[in-house]
Design a protein around this motif. Structure first.
Motif, PDB file in Angstrom:
ATOM      1  N   GLU A   1      42.988  30.133  37.249  1.00  0.00           N
ATOM      2  CA  GLU A   1      41.949  29.144  37.000  1.00  0.00           C
ATOM      3  C   GLU A   1      41.269  28.701  38.290  1.00  0.00           C
ATOM      4  O   GLU A   1      40.069  28.416  38.306  1.00  0.00           O
TER       5      GLU A   1
ATOM      6  N   ALA B   1      37.893  29.584  32.462  1.00  0.00           N
ATOM      7  CA  ALA B   1      38.843  28.466  32.501  1.00  0.00           C
ATOM      8  C   ALA B   1      39.375  28.154  31.105  1.00  0.00           C
ATOM      9  O   ALA B   1      40.570  27.885  30.926  1.00  0.00           O
TER      10      ALA B   1
ATOM     11  N   PRO C   1      32.513  30.886  34.863  1.00  0.00           N
ATOM     12  CA  PRO C   1      33.642  30.039  35.301  1.00  0.00           C
ATOM     13  C   PRO C   1      34.188  29.150  34.192  1.00  0.00           C
ATOM     14  O   PRO C   1      35.411  29.029  34.052  1.00  0.00           O
TER      15      PRO C   1
ATOM     16  N   ASN D   1      36.518  22.793  39.275  1.00  0.00           N
ATOM     17  CA  ASN D   1      35.924  23.477  38.121  1.00  0.00           C
ATOM     18  C   ASN D   1      34.521  22.947  37.897  1.00  0.00           C
ATOM     19  O   ASN D   1      34.117  21.921  38.462  1.00  0.00           O
TER      20      ASN D   1
END
Length: 528
Positions: free
Chosen positions: A151, A81, A77, A388
């Motif tokens: 994203e 991103a 992740p 995030n």
């Protein structure tokens, strides 16, 4: 700097075991390296470069005899991103900075602090990462076209639903074949490397039965070059460093946690084995410092590959070196054939990895106990998915810290002594009327200072001219705690009350002296 005892009594028989183990791990590492790179939004060969370079350097400079390093699912992740926001070139800079941070962690002895990260935070973001990886492969599993990697999780889910009409049943068939191999092959032939077979069989079927019917590595990325990339220094600028230091720190922190956890697992699988944490972080730092210079993505110790290494009979870091050489040989000799691998064959492999890393039992257990840890777990999990990883870890740690402070505030007590104890003190001081005694127990620091401030005014509600503070059980005292004691002394002076300190631990005497509390109270008012 670090003494290396990982090659003690090494011999030809040990090398033979390492050779077999290294090749076995290399077979496992090839599909994973490519799959993790694709899931991170970059070309598959970058995962192989990382497997080769990082695997070699961690084997040479790490602190565990059996550690195997390379790209891992935990990074997906954060790497994705960075790629989506800044691009592949800046990902290399972030990886380089992560290497710098890891070296600093090693030199500063921060390896022990990693163990203070709450389990609710690590399980929360690990399970969140697993959800992101699993759902991120639905598009390849279903063979959808026209989807874009975004994203945010909800954007990706919306994109999948919008493109659902492009479903490819050939892709589903290939993905199901790979999934069947992963599920049933270990029951039939547990020693065969299932991930490689789960890649080979669907690829062969797609080439022979469904030629040109589904997307492959070749059609998506233009194939994999059968050459090792040249040494190249990324273009560093102050602006890029300013933008990337925070995600780089997250990469370093995740890398430190996962590599040390992997080393602990390796120790547990070998009785009497003990890794060197500082050396391990140094090795991980060197690896992530050098890997980007050859185009590789960030890497860390991989628990599954390290366990495979041990189960395959490895006895030294030589097996890690062999693994890197084996993957390099594959790159140079067979890389062009990887172009035929369908993306649908990669999907079940990554889904399998996500399922294994999801920590389902630990997640449901922490959630079921319904404490502050449950809240931290849930918030970290949801933020990892919907915002995030950087924000999730920061907020998770912050809430954990606040929860800890709230718990600690209840550990401090300021209580009046029993009448019998006060009478004994009065006799000792020759005073039967004007003396009281209070007992301070627990930590007096910034987290409990307000509690103490609220409690101590009751000391001045009596007619006593002398008050004894028994500090035998004062466990912690920091600068804020000192300031509160200074305030207490000033209030006592204004009220004409003499403060006497009894049984202060010797470890706190030096602190009292350096802060000025000792002189303010007066040496004559300390009774040990």
């Amino acid at each position: 700097m670090f003494k290396d005892n990982r090659y003690l009594n090494y011999n030809a028989a040990g090398f033979q075991k390492d050779l077999i183990a290294g090749i076995t791990v290399g077979i496992v590492a090839i599909p994973l390296g490519m799959a993790f790179a694709i899931a991170s939004g970059v070309k598959p060969e970058y995962g192989l470069y990382s497997t080769i370079v990082a695997g070699l350097l961690v084997a040479l400079f790490g602190g565990s005899r059996f550690q195997i390093a390379g790209p891992t699912g935990a990074f997906i992740p954060i790497l994705l991103a960075i790629v989506l926001q800044y691009g592949y070139e800046d990902l290399l800079i972030a990886g380089f900075l992560a290497g710098v941070f890891l070296i600093i962690m090693s030199l500063a002895g921060i390896s022990s602090l990693i163990h203070f990260v709450p389990r609710s935070v690590t399980i929360g973001f690990t399970t969140g990462i697993a959800v992101i990886i699993f759902t991120g492969q639905l598009g390849n599993f279903l063979g959808l076209t026209g989807t874009k990697q975004n994203e945010f999780f909800h954007e990706n889910m919306i994109g999948l639903t919008q493109q659902f009409h492009t479903i490819n049943f050939y892709s589903i068939a290939i993905a199901l074949i790979g999934l069947a191999v992963i599920i049933f092959l270990p029951k039939i032939a547990p020693r065969i490397p299932i991930l490689l077979v789960a890649l080979l069989i669907p690829t062969i079927v797609s080439v022979l039965v469904f030629p040109g019917k589904l997307e492959t590595i070749g059609t998506a990325f233009g194939g994999i070059p059968n050459s090792f990339p040249p040494f190249k220094i990324p273009e560093f600028t102050f602006t890029k460093i300013l933008n990337l230091w925070q995600p780089a720190l997250i990469i370093a922190s995740l890398g430190a946690i996962e590599s040390l956890l992997s080393a602990v697992v390796a120790d547990s699988m070998n009785e009497g084995e003990k890794h060197n944490s500082k050396r391990e972080l140094m090795g991980q730092g060197i690896a992530n410092l050098i890997t980007p210079l050859f185009g590789g993505i960030p890497a860390t110790g991989a628990i599954a590959r390290t366990a495979t290494n041990i189960r395959s009979g490895a006895v030294s870091p030589v097996s890690g070196v062999v693994q890197s050489v084996f993957v390099l040989a594959f790159l140079l000799l067979f890389a062009p054939y990887a172009s035929y691998i369908p993306l649908a064959a990669m999907a079940p492999i990554l889904m399998f990895v996500a399922w294994n890393m999801s920590a389902r039992k630990a997640f449901t257990h922490i959630l079921s106990i319904r404490t502050g840890d449950s809240l931290v777990l849930l918030i970290t999990f949801l933020l990892t998915i919907f915002v995030n990883l950087t924000v999730a870890v920061q907020v998770g740690l912050l809430i954990s810290a606040l929860s800890f402070l709230r718990k600690m505030s209840g550990k401090l007590s300021l209580s009046e002594a029993k009448p019998s104890e006060v009478e004994i003190v009065k006799v000792a001081f020759g005073n039967k009327d004007l003396l009281d005694k209070y007992i301070i127990e627990g930590p007096l620091f910034f987290g409990t200072a307000k509690v103490f401030e609220d409690k101590y005014p009751k000391i001045f509600t009596t007619n006593a001219t002398k008050i004894i503070l028994d500090m035998e059980h004062l466990s912690v005292l920091d600068a804020t705690g000192e300031a509160v004691l200074f305030t207490l002394l000033e209030d006592a002076d204004k009220s004409g009350i003499q403060i006497i300190i009894k049984r202060l631990p010797k470890s706190k005497i030096a602190l009292f002296k350096s802060s000025g509390l000792y002189d303010k109270i007066g040496e004559e008012n300390f009774f040990m």
